[in-house]
Design a protein around this motif. Structure first.
Motif, PDB file in Angstrom:
ATOM      1  N   THR A 215       0.839  -1.194   0.000  1.00 40.49           N
ATOM      2  CA  THR A 215       0.000   0.000   0.000  1.00 40.49           C
ATOM      3  C   THR A 215       0.867   1.234   0.000  1.00 40.49           C
ATOM      4  OG1 THR A 215      -1.783   1.148   1.114  1.00 40.49           O
ATOM      5  CG2 THR A 215      -0.158   0.111   2.528  1.00 40.49           C
ATOM      6  N   ASP A 216       0.276   2.364  -0.315  1.00 34.09           N
ATOM      7  CA  ASP A 216       1.024   3.612  -0.376  1.00 34.09           C
ATOM      8  C   ASP A 216       0.532   4.666   0.607  1.00 34.09           C
ATOM      9  OD1 ASP A 216       2.714   2.769  -2.419  1.00 34.09           O
ATOM     10  OD2 ASP A 216       1.212   3.280  -3.933  1.00 34.09           O
ATOM     11  N   GLU A 217      -0.719   4.549   1.107  1.00 34.57           N
ATOM     12  CA  GLU A 217      -1.266   5.627   1.906  1.00 34.57           C
ATOM     13  C   GLU A 217      -1.973   5.124   3.164  1.00 34.57           C
ATOM     14  OE1 GLU A 217      -3.536   8.500  -0.159  1.00 34.57           O
ATOM     15  OE2 GLU A 217      -2.525   8.125  -2.034  1.00 34.57           O
TER      16      GLU A 217
ATOM     17  N   GLY B 288       3.451   5.391   4.516  1.00 30.51           N
ATOM     18  CA  GLY B 288       3.797   4.072   4.022  1.00 30.51           C
ATOM     19  C   GLY B 288       4.638   3.296   5.016  1.00 30.51           C
TER      20      GLY B 288
ATOM     21  N   GLN C 263       2.429   1.967   7.827  1.00 27.23           N
ATOM     22  CA  GLN C 263       1.629   0.807   7.444  1.00 27.23           C
ATOM     23  C   GLN C 263       2.465  -0.467   7.436  1.00 27.23           C
ATOM     24  OE1 GLN C 263      -1.601   0.740   7.115  1.00 27.23           O
ATOM     25  NE2 GLN C 263      -1.636  -1.462   6.705  1.00 27.23           N
TER      26      GLN C 263
END
Length: 212
Positions: free
Chosen positions: A106-108, A136, A139
């Motif tokens: 994921t990026d956000e 990032g 996460q």
């Protein structure tokens, strides 16, 4: 929540319990971001989180007659959503490894432990520039936590549930919840201190002091 908003919510819940789909749709509009956000932080993938969120709302509608108001409706929804996210995660773990890796890319993401630091630095140009990369990083840190610790940290530190509410949501004891949150926070903190240059200035100082 104001008394007016609380009364409106109670009315929507009562109507939903009588089978009023439009009333329940109003509850969905109120809580969809909250539920999606929690599930996304647990699973780390937007599309998967969207699917699980939809399933969780369907389950909530089917079971809304069981809601008695002993806890907040928000907490009740988060319990359903987190349980379904955990079920999904466990199913994925039984699949080939590449499925699990795809799920966690994921990026956000959002941050449990540095949310306040990020919020207080919202007008700080340096913090704003670093936010995307920091999100990032956090996460990835969350995904490294054991599932039980991740759930406890997300529900408590991000969604703001009390220890008692987390215990009810995860169907475990208060002592177990305290232990999971303490261990999860420590692991996440240790992970983040490897990347101090990406943290907001105030958080960098606090982590350096705690390590000294």
């Amino acid at each position: 929540m104001s008394k007016l908003a609380r009364d409106d919510e109670e009315s929507l819940i009562a109507r939903s319990q009588r089978g009023d789909v439009q009333a329940f749709n109003q509850l969905v509009l109120i809580y969809q971001q909250t539920l999606f956000g929690a599930i996304f932080r647990l699973l780390g993938d937007y599309d998967t989180a969207a699917d699980v969120t939809q399933d969780a709302f369907l389950a909530a509608f089917r079971g809304i007659a069981t809601f008695r108001g002993g806890s907040s409706f928000r907490s009740w929804l988060l319990r359903i959503g987190s349980n379904m996210a955990c079920d999904h995660w466990r199913r994925v773990q039984r699949r080939p490894a590449d499925s699990l890796e795809a799920l966690t890319e994921t990026d956000e993401p959002q941050s449990p432990e540095v949310l306040q630091a990020l919020a207080s630095s919202a007008d700080d140009p340096e913090a704003h520039i670093l936010t995307q990369e920091l999100q990032g990083l956090i996460q990835h840190g969350l995904q490294k936590l054991p599932l039980d610790q991740r759930v406890a940290v997300v529900l408590c530190d991000i969604e703001g549930l009390s220890y008692d509410e987390v215990a009810a949501a995860t169907q475990t004891t208060l002592g177990t919840v305290r232990s999971r949150i303490a261990r999860g926070r420590e692991k996440l903190r240790n992970y983040l201190t490897q990347y101090r240059e990406l943290l907001p200035r105030d958080y960098r100082l606090s982590t350096r002091t705690s390590d000294d």
